[in-house]
Design an enzyme around this catalytic site. Structure first.
Site, mmCIF file in Angstrom:
data_model
loop_
_atom_site.group_PDB
_atom_site.id
_atom_site.type_symbol
_atom_site.label_atom_id
_atom_site.label_comp_id
_atom_site.label_asym_id
_atom_site.label_seq_id
_atom_site.Cartn_x
_atom_site.Cartn_y
_atom_site.Cartn_z
ATOM 1 N N THR A 1 11.049 3.012 -13.284
ATOM 2 C CA THR A 1 11.492 4.028 -12.327
ATOM 3 C C THR A 1 11.817 3.455 -10.957
ATOM 4 O OG1 THR A 1 9.213 4.467 -11.637
ATOM 5 C CG2 THR A 1 10.084 5.797 -13.453
ATOM 6 N N SER B 1 0.496 12.820 -13.876
ATOM 7 C CA SER B 1 -0.592 11.976 -13.395
ATOM 8 C C SER B 1 -0.217 10.541 -13.748
ATOM 9 C CB SER B 1 -1.931 12.382 -14.003
ATOM 10 O OG SER B 1 -2.987 11.623 -13.438
ATOM 11 N N LYS C 1 -3.450 10.349 -8.006
ATOM 12 C CA LYS C 1 -3.355 10.584 -9.446
ATOM 13 C C LYS C 1 -4.681 11.072 -10.028
ATOM 14 C CE LYS C 1 0.969 9.738 -9.699
ATOM 15 N NZ LYS C 1 1.906 10.842 -9.985
ATOM 16 N N TYR D 1 -2.378 5.704 -4.116
ATOM 17 C CA TYR D 1 -1.732 6.154 -5.352
ATOM 18 C C TYR D 1 -2.783 6.582 -6.379
ATOM 19 C CZ TYR D 1 1.564 6.148 -9.269
ATOM 20 O OH TYR D 1 2.342 6.506 -10.347
#
Length: 296
Positions: free
Chosen positions: A205, A155, A172, A168
């Site tokens: 990331t 999450s 989540k 997004y």
């Protein structure tokens, strides 16, 4: 809110375990893959592309998978079991950044408002549900050990707060709701399969260019810190229905320590309020009694 201190010894039980990871070729998934391999686990990666860096281990296999396609995920799990004979843990990690603009005024060739993309919801929510559903099937079918297998879902802090990247945040939040409901079902059925979540803060990331993060004064944490939390939830079979928040290497359990008590305050349990799931459990039990009487 209790800090968790993850020691190397806490992860030692993952040696020789079989772990399926979606989105394991980069970012958090790749960092988790490398950690698990270092711990002696066997890793099966499902992703669109092979790992971005060489994974030098015979205990790791890559399988080309579009996680939004049910049949692709079915094949991934079938191949994992054919390779290793079982599946011990599953890391539902595949994800993308925000894509939709719900305030867009873009029109198509007919002059009509363009339909918003569902890519982020498909990858970050629907595909996670696919992964967990198939994982439950394989873990239930194999009846592994009394400790059972486990599912770890990614999450985000965006899943427990207001976040203007709407698609997004929606996905989540959905991850959290899905994991909560699945945990309750598994518990009600006395299943040994565990489901937990991780909620990372900003992580390096590729979600956002490093120069942008530096310009706003935020230093993202490294994916390895997040992967360590995922591995911990796999290894510790006492962790059930929990969520670990990760920020700059600090780990804190937040579901049982903060969010569930907050829900009890909303319902006012202290003054006689009843949680919705407790009522649903009684409804299901009562319906079963009525059904049994009707068939007598």
């Amino acid at each position: 809110m209790t800090d968790i201190h993850i020691q190397d010894g806490d992860l030692s039980s993952l040696k020789d375990k079989v772990v399926v990871i979606t989105g394991g070729s980069s970012g958090i998934g790749l960092a988790t893959t490398n950690l698990l391999l270092d711990l002696g686990a066997k890793v099966v990666i499902g992703d669109l592309q092979p790992p971005t860096t060489r994974v030098d281990s015979e205990r790791c296999s890559f399988h080309k998978v579009d996680v939004t396609v049910w049949s692709d995920q079915l094949t991934l799990f079938k191949e994992a079991r054919e390779l290793h004979g079982r599946i011990d843990h599953v890391f539902a990690n595949a994800g993308v950044g925000p894509k939709a603009d719900y305030l867009s005024t873009a029109l198509d060739q007919n002059g009509d408002l363009v339909e918003p993309t569902f890519l982020t919801l498909d990858v970050n929510l629907k595909a996670v549900i696919y992964t967990a559903t198939i994982a439950c099937y394989y873990m239930r079918e194999e009846q592994q050990s009394p400790a059972g297998g486990s599912i770890v879902i990614v999450s985000s802090v965006a899943g427990v707060s207001r976040f203007r990247a709407v698609d997004y945040a929606t996905a989540k939040h959905g991850n959290l709701g899905f994991a909560r409901g699945l945990h309750q079902r598994l518990t009600a059925e006395n299943s040994p399969t565990r489901v937990n979540l991780i909620a990372p803060s900003w992580t390096n990331t590729g979600f956002m260019p490093p120069q942008i993060m530096a310009a706003v004064g935020v230093e993202p944490q490294e994916p390895a810190s997040v992967g360590r939390a995922a591995a911990y939830l796999m290894a510790d079979d006492s962790r059930k229905g929990q969520m670990i928040h990760i920020a700059k290497g600090r780990y804190r359990e937040v579901e049982e320590s903060i969010m569930l008590p907050a829900a009890e305050k909303v319902v006012d349990v202290e003054n006689g309020g009843v949680m919705e799931d407790d009522t649903l459990a009684k409804i299901i039990e009562t319906m079963g009694i009525f059904k049994a009487k009707a068939t007598q």
